[in-house]
Design a protein around this motif. Structure first.
Motif, mmCIF file in Angstrom:
data_model
loop_
_atom_site.group_PDB
_atom_site.id
_atom_site.type_symbol
_atom_site.label_atom_id
_atom_site.label_comp_id
_atom_site.label_asym_id
_atom_site.label_seq_id
_atom_site.Cartn_x
_atom_site.Cartn_y
_atom_site.Cartn_z
ATOM 1 N N PRO A 66 0.896 -1.110 0.218
ATOM 2 C CA PRO A 66 -0.070 -0.031 0.109
ATOM 3 C C PRO A 66 0.857 1.287 -0.112
ATOM 4 N N ASN A 67 0.243 2.242 -0.803
ATOM 5 C CA ASN A 67 1.134 3.554 -0.730
ATOM 6 C C ASN A 67 0.500 4.366 0.240
ATOM 7 N N LEU A 68 1.003 4.552 1.439
ATOM 8 C CA LEU A 68 0.519 5.457 2.452
ATOM 9 C C LEU A 68 0.285 6.768 2.000
ATOM 10 N N LEU A 69 0.942 7.222 0.868
ATOM 11 C CA LEU A 69 0.944 8.679 0.523
ATOM 12 C C LEU A 69 -0.569 8.837 0.095
ATOM 13 N N GLY A 70 -0.940 8.114 -0.911
ATOM 14 C CA GLY A 70 -2.335 8.303 -1.407
ATOM 15 C C GLY A 70 -3.413 8.396 -0.344
ATOM 16 N N LYS A 72 -2.923 8.686 2.881
ATOM 17 C CA LYS A 72 -2.991 10.085 3.875
ATOM 18 C C LYS A 72 -3.612 11.105 3.090
ATOM 19 N N LEU A 73 -3.355 11.327 1.763
ATOM 20 C CA LEU A 73 -3.642 12.653 1.423
ATOM 21 C C LEU A 73 -5.232 12.436 1.235
#
Lengths: 364, 364
Positions: A66-70, A72-73
DNA sequence: GTGAAAGCGCTAACAA
DNA sequence: TTGTTAGCGCTTTCAC
């Protein structure tokens, strides 16, 4: 078959250095929608067992991470806590960090650490940096909680934070986790008095850099007065330098050898105490034979020394862990509903202890 | 079920805890497009002076704070470096962190710190965590670089990393920054030999937890053999406990009092040396009067002690700073073009030094 | 020099 | 239970 207009067949190469697979790829491989795939990871109870398994299998095969950035945003919360400590080179804070990291790990929160070096300008800069990363909240130790520009800023921006070590001053203003600096220092000094000392001096770092040092000095005054003894003005040493300067040694010498010099020294932190003991030894004095020394902090290193350091012990791991727990409680309370009475107590006072050690003895 | 207009109510108050203004708001306030506003911050040279000023002014008035999350997601690079160190409670790594933080700050990079506790399982878990955050690269110290599962994983996923303290083993396989553990340890032991010692023992942490310890032991063997002396098997103590156990004391006692016991001890790290010195004192032995002790690491604390610790010094701050610099150089080289010869050298060997201290003297 | 538009990867209404 | 659809805040071609 691909009835999606999807133009995302880019999966041959490796977009991100780490790994290419996105949730979208997983969803396609498992023949479910993006939403369902997402739910498998965030709200598994909302999706049927076998669907979930298909998704999980696809994720595994694709090496999906999982890409936490997405997340979180989109979610407008990062689940990152910012931590600002003065330095890690004083073991007190290294021990505290350990407590914080443990607690954060257990709760699925991430951390971002910065050090302030006891420097207000740097404090401001580092806080700004944490803010840019949109941390959900902060755990911090500031030089002086009562007059801190960064705390004012944080309040103004309504960023939740919890102080560690800084003991709340104004009633109900801050959230904080600490021992009672004044009371515990008094208790420490009273062990000195109980050992027979009457002329007791305080050695401290700069008061401006540490409200704790001031409070501990006040505790010293309490103890002295309560026993009819005269408090002495503190000897303030600059920030603990890696090595001793001749001036420092001279100051200490005067303190203990003047006519009616002190027979015991209360140092407002352990690193200082360790340095002072060395200086005394170099002056040809024995500890505790000639002079007794009491520290404050209870870092583990103190017990490794010979003689083991006598000191006032704070639960450093726990201070960190509790501060983080308090912050998360605040964050959750805010999320649930904005009831002002919800959430954790503002003040968390942890018990101190006196570690007898062997650097305190009867006066010479 | 309550409806959700509540969300609107809260968002009118304070969208993000920190601050509401987005780049879009700034653009509108300055009457420019989102694109132009963006350029003012990332490529100022592409926008006319006065336009830029308008944007900046608007940003100031709105209290705009860039949301790094959006930038990172879009740019597919986070400018975050992951750092994994065994622990911060050993001052070596706290000093190293300082160097890393300084260098990162100077270069505009952010950091995410995790500790592994010398535990391979935890190493894996913590690395995964960093990966989820999409760090651009990592600086790390692993238990054993030559047989590290996490390093293999990182290689497989092509995540750039630089080792700190771990000295590269296989030719050209890793990027690393370190002193020459073996040569420096040999140099340290030779000072012992030069002081007249012949029976020198090694005290070490678990070899499995530290390839450095192994290399330093090899350096010890080199020194002994080069001088026609017989290397002794190492005494391996478990991870430095906060306090001494009777077993540890007994092991040390045997080491130094057996018929023809050792007259000097080489400890493969400073914390260990400090502990060993205390044990010796508790056994009624004087350092360096009866037994000499040499440490390794050069932590600043060593100079605060009396007698100051004799030790092999590594430039801990610089190891951290250089490791970070090396990583950034890699990242930049990769960005420019994929020429295999570009980028920094794989090996950075930093000079060690011997700090004389006063825990080494002639044999009793 | 500047603007319009297309997403980065993900979550969360809302609809089915 | 699952799918559709909008974006979160920002950068970055590509036109103008």
């Amino acid at each position: 078959m691909p009835r999606k207009p999807a133009a995302l067949a880019t999966s041959s190469a490796s977009p991100t250095p780490s790994n290419g697979a996105t949730l979208m790829n997983v969803a396609q491989a498992a023949s479910v929608s993006l939403a369902t795939a997402s739910r498998v990871f965030s709200n598994p109870e909302l999706v049927r067992q076998d669907t979930a398994e298909r998704v999980l299998r696809a994720a595994g095969e694709l090496g999906f991470r999982p890409n936490l950035l997405g997340a979180k945003l989109r979610a407008q919360r990062t689940r990152i806590v910012g931590v600002m400590l003065p330095t890690l080179e004083n073991a007190v804070f290294a021990e505290c960090w350990r407590g914080i990291e443990e607690a954060a790990l257990a709760q699925g929160y991430s951390l971002m650490l910065v050090t302030s070096r006891y420097d207000p300008a740097r404090e401001r800069e580092r806080i700004e940096y944490l803010l840019r990363h949109r941390v959900d909240g902060m755990v911090l130790t500031v030089a002086d909680a009562a007059r801190s520009a960064v705390l004012d800023q944080l309040d103004a921006e309504r960023v939740p934070y919890v102080l560690a070590y800084n003991q709340g001053t104004r009633r109900g203003k801050h959230y904080w986790v600490s021992v009672d600096n004044r009371v515990s220092a008094r208790a420490g000094v009273e062990t000195l008095i109980a050992a027979g000392h009457r002329r007791i001096a305080v050695v401290s770092g700069a008061f401006a850099a540490s409200d704790r040092a001031k409070q501990r000095y006040a505790g010293y005054q309490d103890a002295m007065r309560a026993h009819g003894l005269e408090p002495l003005p503190p000897l303030s040493l600059p920030a603990h330098t890696p090595t001793h300067t001749p001036e420092e040694a001279e100051h200490i010498r005067r303190l203990v050898t003047a006519p009616r010099g002190s027979t015991a020294l209360f140092c407002t932190n352990d690193m200082l105490a360790i340095g002072v003991i060395s200086i005394l030894k170099r002056l040809g004095l024995s500890v505790p034979g000639d002079i007794s020394v009491l520290g404050y902090d209870g870092i583990e290193l103190g017990q490794l020394l010979e003689p083991p350091l006598s000191t006032v012990v704070q639960p450093n791991n726990e201070i960190g862990a509790r501060a983080l727990a308090c912050l998360l409680a605040r964050l959750n309370a805010a999320g649930a509903d904005a009831a002002p009475d919800r959430g954790p107590p503002r003040a968390t006072l942890l018990p101190h202890a006196i570690r007898a050690g062997a650097t305190v003895g009867p006066p010479a």
